[in-house]
Scaffold this motif. Structure first.
Motif, PDB file in Angstrom:
ATOM      1  N   VAL A   9       6.953  -6.074   6.321  1.00 53.05           N
ATOM      2  CA  VAL A   9       5.716  -5.631   6.963  1.00 53.05           C
ATOM      3  C   VAL A   9       4.868  -6.842   7.310  1.00 53.05           C
ATOM      4  O   VAL A   9       4.500  -7.625   6.428  1.00 53.05           O
ATOM      5  CB  VAL A   9       4.916  -4.674   6.058  1.00 53.05           C
ATOM      6  CG1 VAL A   9       3.626  -4.239   6.762  1.00 53.05           C
ATOM      7  CG2 VAL A   9       5.753  -3.451   5.703  1.00 53.05           C
ATOM      8  N   ARG A  10       4.576  -6.975   8.580  1.00 53.39           N
ATOM      9  CA  ARG A  10       3.696  -8.056   9.029  1.00 53.39           C
ATOM     10  C   ARG A  10       2.248  -7.557   8.947  1.00 53.39           C
ATOM     11  O   ARG A  10       1.855  -6.671   9.687  1.00 53.39           O
ATOM     12  CB  ARG A  10       4.028  -8.480  10.463  1.00 53.39           C
ATOM     13  CG  ARG A  10       5.463  -8.958  10.651  1.00 53.39           C
ATOM     14  CD  ARG A  10       5.661  -9.562  12.042  1.00 53.39           C
ATOM     15  NE  ARG A  10       4.948 -10.838  12.153  1.00 53.39           N
ATOM     16  CZ  ARG A  10       4.786 -11.514  13.298  1.00 53.39           C
ATOM     17  NH1 ARG A  10       5.263 -11.001  14.431  1.00 53.39           N
ATOM     18  NH2 ARG A  10       4.148 -12.659  13.323  1.00 53.39           N
ATOM     19  N   GLY A  11       1.480  -8.123   8.025  1.00 55.89           N
ATOM     20  CA  GLY A  11       0.101  -7.716   7.835  1.00 55.89           C
ATOM     21  C   GLY A  11      -0.097  -6.985   6.527  1.00 55.89           C
ATOM     22  O   GLY A  11       0.750  -6.180   6.122  1.00 55.89           O
ATOM     23  N   GLY A  12      -1.240  -7.270   5.864  1.00 51.02           N
ATOM     24  CA  GLY A  12      -1.537  -6.624   4.593  1.00 51.02           C
ATOM     25  C   GLY A  12      -2.958  -6.106   4.514  1.00 51.02           C
ATOM     26  O   GLY A  12      -3.509  -5.970   3.421  1.00 51.02           O
ATOM     27  N   GLY A  13      -3.560  -5.796   5.686  1.00 45.77           N
ATOM     28  CA  GLY A  13      -4.907  -5.241   5.707  1.00 45.77           C
ATOM     29  C   GLY A  13      -4.934  -3.811   5.203  1.00 45.77           C
ATOM     30  O   GLY A  13      -3.934  -3.296   4.699  1.00 45.77           O
ATOM     31  N   ASP A  14      -6.082  -3.139   5.350  1.00 41.67           N
ATOM     32  CA  ASP A  14      -6.202  -1.800   4.758  1.00 41.67           C
ATOM     33  C   ASP A  14      -5.268  -0.777   5.401  1.00 41.67           C
ATOM     34  O   ASP A  14      -4.665   0.043   4.697  1.00 41.67           O
ATOM     35  CB  ASP A  14      -7.657  -1.318   4.800  1.00 41.67           C
ATOM     36  CG  ASP A  14      -8.202  -1.181   6.206  1.00 41.67           C
ATOM     37  OD1 ASP A  14      -8.187  -2.175   6.946  1.00 41.67           O
ATOM     38  OD2 ASP A  14      -8.650  -0.086   6.576  1.00 41.67           O
ATOM     39  N   LEU A  15      -5.105  -0.799   6.723  1.00 38.39           N
ATOM     40  CA  LEU A  15      -4.177   0.154   7.347  1.00 38.39           C
ATOM     41  C   LEU A  15      -2.729  -0.182   6.999  1.00 38.39           C
ATOM     42  O   LEU A  15      -1.921   0.703   6.733  1.00 38.39           O
ATOM     43  CB  LEU A  15      -4.374   0.177   8.859  1.00 38.39           C
ATOM     44  CG  LEU A  15      -5.566   0.967   9.387  1.00 38.39           C
ATOM     45  CD1 LEU A  15      -5.601   0.943  10.900  1.00 38.39           C
ATOM     46  CD2 LEU A  15      -5.532   2.416   8.898  1.00 38.39           C
ATOM     47  N   ALA A  16      -2.408  -1.459   6.976  1.00 43.23           N
ATOM     48  CA  ALA A  16      -1.062  -1.878   6.589  1.00 43.23           C
ATOM     49  C   ALA A  16      -0.774  -1.495   5.151  1.00 43.23           C
ATOM     50  O   ALA A  16       0.343  -1.081   4.812  1.00 43.23           O
ATOM     51  CB  ALA A  16      -0.916  -3.386   6.767  1.00 43.23           C
ATOM     52  N   THR A  17      -1.778  -1.593   4.285  1.00 45.06           N
ATOM     53  CA  THR A  17      -1.586  -1.302   2.869  1.00 45.06           C
ATOM     54  C   THR A  17      -1.179   0.148   2.648  1.00 45.06           C
ATOM     55  O   THR A  17      -0.366   0.447   1.763  1.00 45.06           O
ATOM     56  CB  THR A  17      -2.867  -1.640   2.083  1.00 45.06           C
ATOM     57  OG1 THR A  17      -3.073  -3.063   2.140  1.00 45.06           O
ATOM     58  CG2 THR A  17      -2.768  -1.202   0.631  1.00 45.06           C
ATOM     59  N   GLY A  18      -1.708   1.075   3.443  1.00 43.45           N
ATOM     60  CA  GLY A  18      -1.290   2.466   3.333  1.00 43.45           C
ATOM     61  C   GLY A  18       0.197   2.620   3.578  1.00 43.45           C
ATOM     62  O   GLY A  18       0.895   3.348   2.856  1.00 43.45           O
TER      63      GLY A  18
END
Length: 271
Positions: A9-18
């Motif tokens: 997964v590229r990205g670990g922001g709040d939407l990515a975290t879901g």
């Protein structure tokens, strides 16, 4: 696709975290790639915080920063998710993921291509399904949220946040000037309209106040000490003062999107 598939997964922001949380909950191996200085606002529910803190936990999911792909297996044995600073995705040819999910939410393609993995998925606008990636998942709130797009693109970015309790654009706070962001309040604090929640220190040394537009709960706040440009998103206010717990929970929008990603991954696993 093998049962021990690697999902990158590229990205670990709040939407990515879901999405990461849903894939992890399903028992899948996940490797997260992040920027050197993530700019998540909803930091209490963003696994990208592991970049700064070494590790972080969101709803029982522990994320651990690693220095190289070789360290990932040790983290997986601890039932955790490894986070690697690699914004360019340079490790992808080495780790050979079975699935790549672009969850950067940059509203543009930051280099993801179908050649990166047998299955490629992108969240939100900036990608064309069938060209840049195999599938695109809609991220705009509304009847089509989390729709799986097999041909074409997601809805274009309007720049207008979703409406909560009658407030839309008023909820989001942007830097009034360029400089370094320093917080005055913390996530979860109750604030009133016009209250100072942070300050921007300009290159000239001036202290510019950052104020709210509506009363509510400070749901998101940029990390203190982060350099910003004028107009940079720095905070988010939830007008529902009774919803304090939401500051520390994955959002409904994020969970909805995550379900579509898991559907696509499982469909490939079972094929």
């Amino acid at each position: 696709m093998k049962k021990d598939a690697l999902i990158l997964v590229r990205g670990g922001g709040d939407l990515a975290t879901g999405t990461i949380h849903r894939l992890w909950s399903a028992g899948l191996r996940v490797l997260v790639l992040e920027a050197e200085r993530p700019a998540a606002i909803r930091r209490q529910v963003a696994l990208s915080e592991a970049v700064y803190e070494g590790e972080t936990t969101v709803e029982d999911l522990r994320a651990v920063r690693i220095g190289s792909p070789a360290q990932a297996p040790a983290v997986w044995t601890e039932n955790a998710v490894p986070v690697l600073v690699d914004p360019e995705g340079s490790c992808i040819p080495e780790v050979k993921p079975d699935v790549v999910v672009d969850a950067i939410l940059a509203k543009k393609n930051c280099g993801t291509s179908r050649s990166m993995a047998p299955l490629t998925i992108a969240l939100g606008p900036g990608f064309t399904a069938g060209q840049d990636v195999d599938f695109v998942v809609e991220t705009k709130r509304g009847h089509r949220l989390a729709q799986i797009i097999r041909e074409g693109t997601a809805a274009p970015n309007t720049g207008i946040p979703g409406v909560i309790a009658g407030y839309g654009a008023e909820r989001v706070i942007h830097a009034p000037e360029a400089g370094v962001f320093y917080d005055v309040h913390a996530i979860g604090d109750l604030v009133e309209a016009g209250e100072i929640i942070a300050r921007i220190q300009t290159p000239e040394g001036e202290q510019i106040p950052v104020t709210t537009r509506i009363p509510g709960i400070l749901r998101g706040l940029l990390r203190s000490g982060y350099p910003v440009t004028k107009g940079f998103k720095v905070a988010d206010v939830d007008p529902r003062k009774e919803e304090l717990a939401n500051c520390f929970l994955i959002s409904d929008k994020s969970r909805c999107i995550a379900g579509s990603v898991l559907e696509l991954v499982c469909a490939r696993l079972w094929k």
